[in-house]
Design a protein around this motif. Sequence first.
Motif, short mmCIF file in Angstrom:
data_model
loop_
_atom_site.label_atom_id
_atom_site.label_comp_id
_atom_site.label_asym_id
_atom_site.label_seq_id
_atom_site.Cartn_x
_atom_site.Cartn_y
_atom_site.Cartn_z
N THR A 309 0.93 -1.21 0.17
CA THR A 309 0.11 0.02 0.10
C THR A 309 0.96 1.28 -0.05
O THR A 309 0.69 2.17 -0.61
CB THR A 309 -0.88 -0.11 1.16
OG1 THR A 309 -1.83 -0.98 1.20
CG2 THR A 309 -1.72 1.35 1.27
N GLN A 310 1.95 1.34 0.63
CA GLN A 310 2.80 2.33 0.84
C GLN A 310 3.96 2.68 -0.45
O GLN A 310 3.76 3.60 -0.94
CB GLN A 310 3.79 2.36 1.93
CG GLN A 310 3.28 2.61 3.34
CD GLN A 310 2.65 3.83 3.48
OE1 GLN A 310 3.23 4.81 3.18
NE2 GLN A 310 1.30 3.84 3.74
N LEU A 311 4.00 1.32 -1.11
CA LEU A 311 4.78 1.60 -2.31
C LEU A 311 3.85 2.09 -3.48
O LEU A 311 4.11 3.01 -4.25
CB LEU A 311 5.02 0.15 -2.62
CG LEU A 311 6.15 -0.52 -1.82
CD1 LEU A 311 6.65 -1.74 -2.37
CD2 LEU A 311 7.37 0.31 -1.67
N LYS A 312 2.42 1.70 -3.48
CA LYS A 312 1.71 2.20 -4.32
C LYS A 312 1.28 3.69 -4.39
O LYS A 312 1.24 4.67 -4.86
CB LYS A 312 0.38 1.60 -4.40
CG LYS A 312 -0.59 1.83 -5.36
CD LYS A 312 -2.08 1.05 -5.07
CE LYS A 312 -3.01 1.62 -6.15
NZ LYS A 312 -4.36 0.79 -6.07
N ARG A 313 1.15 4.11 -2.79
CA ARG A 313 0.97 5.50 -2.46
C ARG A 313 2.01 6.60 -2.85
O ARG A 313 1.78 7.58 -3.68
CB ARG A 313 1.02 5.72 -0.86
CG ARG A 313 0.91 6.93 -0.53
CD ARG A 313 0.82 7.27 1.07
NE ARG A 313 1.99 6.98 1.78
CZ ARG A 313 3.10 7.94 1.73
NH1 ARG A 313 3.20 8.99 1.17
NH2 ARG A 313 4.42 7.31 2.22
#
Length: 754
Positions: A309-313
């Motif tokens: 999720t953080q990588l996508k953010r």
Amino acid sequence: MQTRSSNSRLVDLILESCGYGKLLECGNGTDLLLPKLLEAGVDGYAVEQSQADVKRINASFPGRGIEGSALELPFSDESFETVVSIGCLERLNAGDITAALGELYRVSSRYVFLRVSTGLSAEAPLPHASQDRTWWETHCFEAGFRKHPLFYQINPYESLNSDGAHILIPLEKVPRAALQHYDLTVLVEERLLHTDMLRETGRRSDAHCIRYHKAAEYIRPGDRVLDVACGQGYGSHILYSISKARSVIGIDLSDFSIDYANAHYGRSDAVRFEVGDAQALSQIPDNSIDFITAFETIEHVPDPDAYLTQLKRVLKPSGRLMVCAPNNWVDETGKDPNPYHLHVYTWERLIDECGSYFLLENGFFQTAGGGMRYHHSPRSWIEVPPRKESEQDGEWVLLLCMADPVAGKGTAYHETAWNQPDSPEFHVSAFARDYENPWLVRGMVAIGMRARCEKLLSDMQEQVLKASSPASADFGSALCGQIYAAAQQDGCTESHFQELQEAALRYAAIATPSPHQLRWQVSLLFAIGEAARRHGKAGVAADFYSRCAAIDVMPYSPLLGNKTLDALYWLSIYALAKGDLSQVRTYLEKSVGEAQRLISASWLNIIGTPTKPLPFGFPEISQLMDRAARAAYMLDSLDDYAAKPGLFRYESQGFFERQLKAASARTQELETTVNSLARELISAEASRQELGHQVAETEARAQDLGRQVIALDARAQELARNLASTQSPLRFHMARGVRFLSRRISRLISKNNP
């Protein structure tokens, strides 16, 4: 000839890795590279021990030859940006290797490039010619060097499975200040989890470093790169050094690793390292990163979903992520024996989890050998489609992912790849102005930037055709991609092709188009012409080529004139097929005139500004000129077409087209020769194996005969012993027999003589 060719290639490798700086060659009296280096423009010098060699060098290149020894180079510290040693070190005594490497480190300011002979060399035996790559690299690292960031471009991954007659070791100096605080001993304590793989030799180092090399192939010009769980920073250094990334930031939880990375690899704002949690990335803003490397991290984090999720953010639309995980590293208990691994990943699991957050562009299986799995396997890197069904396997699994550009519509776009002149008349890369969703250019449109997976491209095009305005540049680009895909398909139905024609005509009918709408009008008409020609629809092709050639491309860019000149070329070929030479001449003359007109226009939409020219401008305008050259060649031979049709066909190609065709023919010829030699080698190997079997069978028979001889000898010895033990009784009985026969003979004689 072979030595000169080999030296030329070696000089190319040196320049491609170390550049054109001041260079010193430590020679061995033979195979001097200096002439080729000077010819290439390098400020080169050569040091030789022999006065005769120095005199010979200076006779041809005055002042370039210097007398000296590798053990005591007659230069001040850091006098040369690069020091090259070819066939020198292996001639030294064992106790002198460390001293010589120390001298190379001292006089070089940045790089050292070594070529050393191995035990496989045909040269006369040298003191250290039997040492392998591991031995040499270890000594280099102990002397203060690390692997050059382009090490694996010089030494491809699979080539490291065995040493040849010579090995190449491109090196980079570790900064003196970093060495004072972080010598090799400080890496030992953290080696199980982290180490500097540019200061380590062997399979483990190769496996980690090659991932960064492979990842760098997908970095776009101007990208801001994030290296998650960067460890000691060697990977960030590789990414920045071998790509056109604007900057790289490395994040890691370890204070020691970040301090080490900044000391060894920090480069102001271009390459920097910060302590941070990969599962939080709190210091990284939303939509701020163009490319992420996330190697062997997902199995360590407590919550992989929070991590993804953080990588996508932080990833921009069309941004890329390359992720890697150990592939099913379990022991006989079904668990991963590494205490730091919180999860066991497989190819299927990685696809499922990453596919929930990103588009999947490509997949890879990597093997290093020497580890828990595939212990005896060679190094390998295999590219595969990103789907669960795969016949491949490996020690690690990797995925190249992309943040969905279609879903990124509305996210603020800033051009980072190309310079943007401050002029309303500049169009060629004014994507933010002319596209509803400019992120599509990176993910779906621009060759060299867009997704390399055909299925992924097709899926994006379908989405854009459904979601965007039919008059938008977005729609035109997606439609063009669909038409070119149809042109390559043998099974394109007539109804589908008709739909594509109608859609192209509707788009071409847009009145007063914007510059990028105009671009796609020309491209769509040309694309339909190409598809029709490839499917044998000459009438349709001629119609669309004519429509394409009728549009003035100048409101967009002269570069679009490549489509115009190609359309006119095919129109001339169709006219030639009808025997209409007058029409052929008209099309060819129009090509020459159009090229003149386009090249005479403003160069703003060709190169942008002269101080920061667009990198694609000159190559594309060169293609335009080569198409004009093609038309000129054809005009020159047109009058002789009836008598020399074959010559006209040869003339129907530009100057650079001819060079490329000749090079392609030569390459094909060499490939044929290589394949023939390979077949001969395979045949010879089969014969060798057959002879080996025969020798083995003969050896087996010989051993069997030997055993029989041994058995017979043992029997003979036994008979001899038996004979020896019965000799006395035998003599007694023989004597009695002789006396008996003597008496019988005497009686017979007496009877016959009364």
